[in-house]
Design a protein around this motif. Sequence first.
Motif, short mmCIF file in Angstrom:
data_model
loop_
_atom_site.label_atom_id
_atom_site.label_comp_id
_atom_site.label_asym_id
_atom_site.label_seq_id
_atom_site.Cartn_x
_atom_site.Cartn_y
_atom_site.Cartn_z
N GLY A 159 0.81 -1.22 0.00
CA GLY A 159 0.00 0.00 0.00
C GLY A 159 0.84 1.26 0.00
N THR A 203 -13.87 -5.81 8.32
CA THR A 203 -12.93 -5.24 7.36
C THR A 203 -13.56 -4.08 6.59
OG1 THR A 203 -11.81 -7.35 7.13
CG2 THR A 203 -11.46 -5.76 5.38
N LEU A 204 -14.78 -4.28 6.07
CA LEU A 204 -15.41 -3.25 5.26
C LEU A 204 -15.73 -1.99 6.07
CD1 LEU A 204 -17.78 -5.32 2.96
CD2 LEU A 204 -15.75 -4.03 2.29
N THR A 241 -14.17 -0.89 8.71
CA THR A 241 -12.92 -0.20 9.00
C THR A 241 -12.36 0.49 7.77
OG1 THR A 241 -12.45 -1.89 10.67
CG2 THR A 241 -10.62 -0.49 9.99
N VAL A 242 -12.37 -0.22 6.63
CA VAL A 242 -11.84 0.35 5.39
C VAL A 242 -12.66 1.55 4.95
CG1 VAL A 242 -11.58 -0.11 2.91
CG2 VAL A 242 -10.68 -1.74 4.58
N MET A 268 -11.87 4.57 7.02
CA MET A 268 -10.54 5.13 6.74
C MET A 268 -10.47 5.83 5.38
SD MET A 268 -8.49 4.67 9.25
CE MET A 268 -9.31 4.31 10.79
N LEU A 269 -11.36 5.48 4.45
CA LEU A 269 -11.32 6.11 3.13
C LEU A 269 -11.53 7.62 3.21
CD1 LEU A 269 -13.19 3.57 0.81
CD2 LEU A 269 -10.78 4.20 0.75
N ILE A 312 -5.98 0.42 5.61
CA ILE A 312 -6.78 -0.07 4.49
C ILE A 312 -6.06 -1.20 3.76
CG2 ILE A 312 -7.64 0.55 2.19
CD1 ILE A 312 -8.28 3.34 3.37
N CYS A 313 -4.83 -0.97 3.36
CA CYS A 313 -4.11 -1.96 2.56
C CYS A 313 -3.72 -3.19 3.39
CB CYS A 313 -2.87 -1.33 1.93
SG CYS A 313 -3.27 0.01 0.80
N LEU A 351 -5.11 -4.34 6.20
CA LEU A 351 -6.28 -5.11 6.63
C LEU A 351 -6.92 -5.85 5.46
CD1 LEU A 351 -8.15 -5.86 8.94
CD2 LEU A 351 -9.45 -3.79 8.49
N SER A 352 -6.97 -5.22 4.30
CA SER A 352 -7.58 -5.88 3.13
C SER A 352 -6.78 -7.12 2.75
CB SER A 352 -7.63 -4.91 1.95
OG SER A 352 -8.40 -3.79 2.28
N THR A 381 -6.96 -9.87 5.53
CA THR A 381 -8.26 -10.55 5.60
C THR A 381 -8.34 -11.69 4.60
OG1 THR A 381 -9.36 -8.55 6.36
CG2 THR A 381 -10.75 -10.23 5.37
#
Length: 197
Positions: free
Chosen positions: A47, A110-111, A113-114, A117-118, A139-140, A142-143, A146
Amino acid sequence: MFKDLITLMVLIIILVYMVMASQFESFMSPFVIMFSVPFAFVGVILGLWLTNTALGVMAMIGILILIGIVVKNGIVLIDYLILLRERGMGILDAAVAAARSRLRPILMTTLTTVLAMLQMVFSNDMASQLMSGMAIVIICGLSYATLMTLYIVPILYDVLFKKPPLSVDVGSDDDLDDIPDDAAEFIAAQGAAQPQP
């Protein structure tokens, strides 16, 4: 500050492992869960490289936050997998059922949190720009972690736990209920072998 944050990161990993080892009463189950943390670091590096962002203090703080979230996802998966194994399922069936059953809560974590953060990544205000390194790391990392948690962690559990979990024999329904079956059979055989007066 970087040295202090790296020391803090190592201490967090050790303390999280110790807490999980005491809760799972095993040294291997926490190891399987912690195995997803290196994948989070791979996602962090990718990321930062893709967004051309420097590894700053806020990014290091994001890594500390990321460790806790990634470990929580692993706990959700492995805890249910162990429960299915204790109920008598085979290791492969338990791994597939646990990954399928826990897919929704892991993806929801995950979603949410992401998506939260966006806002820090795309906002133009000064506070968000200061926090953008932390947001990119979370974001990067955790994605990627996961996806690896859902695929690699069950495989690693299968490799390390080929033996079925230990089941305790609590005895039969005769007068020797408090004695395990093998001991009860031995005592019954000894009593039958003695001559009757």
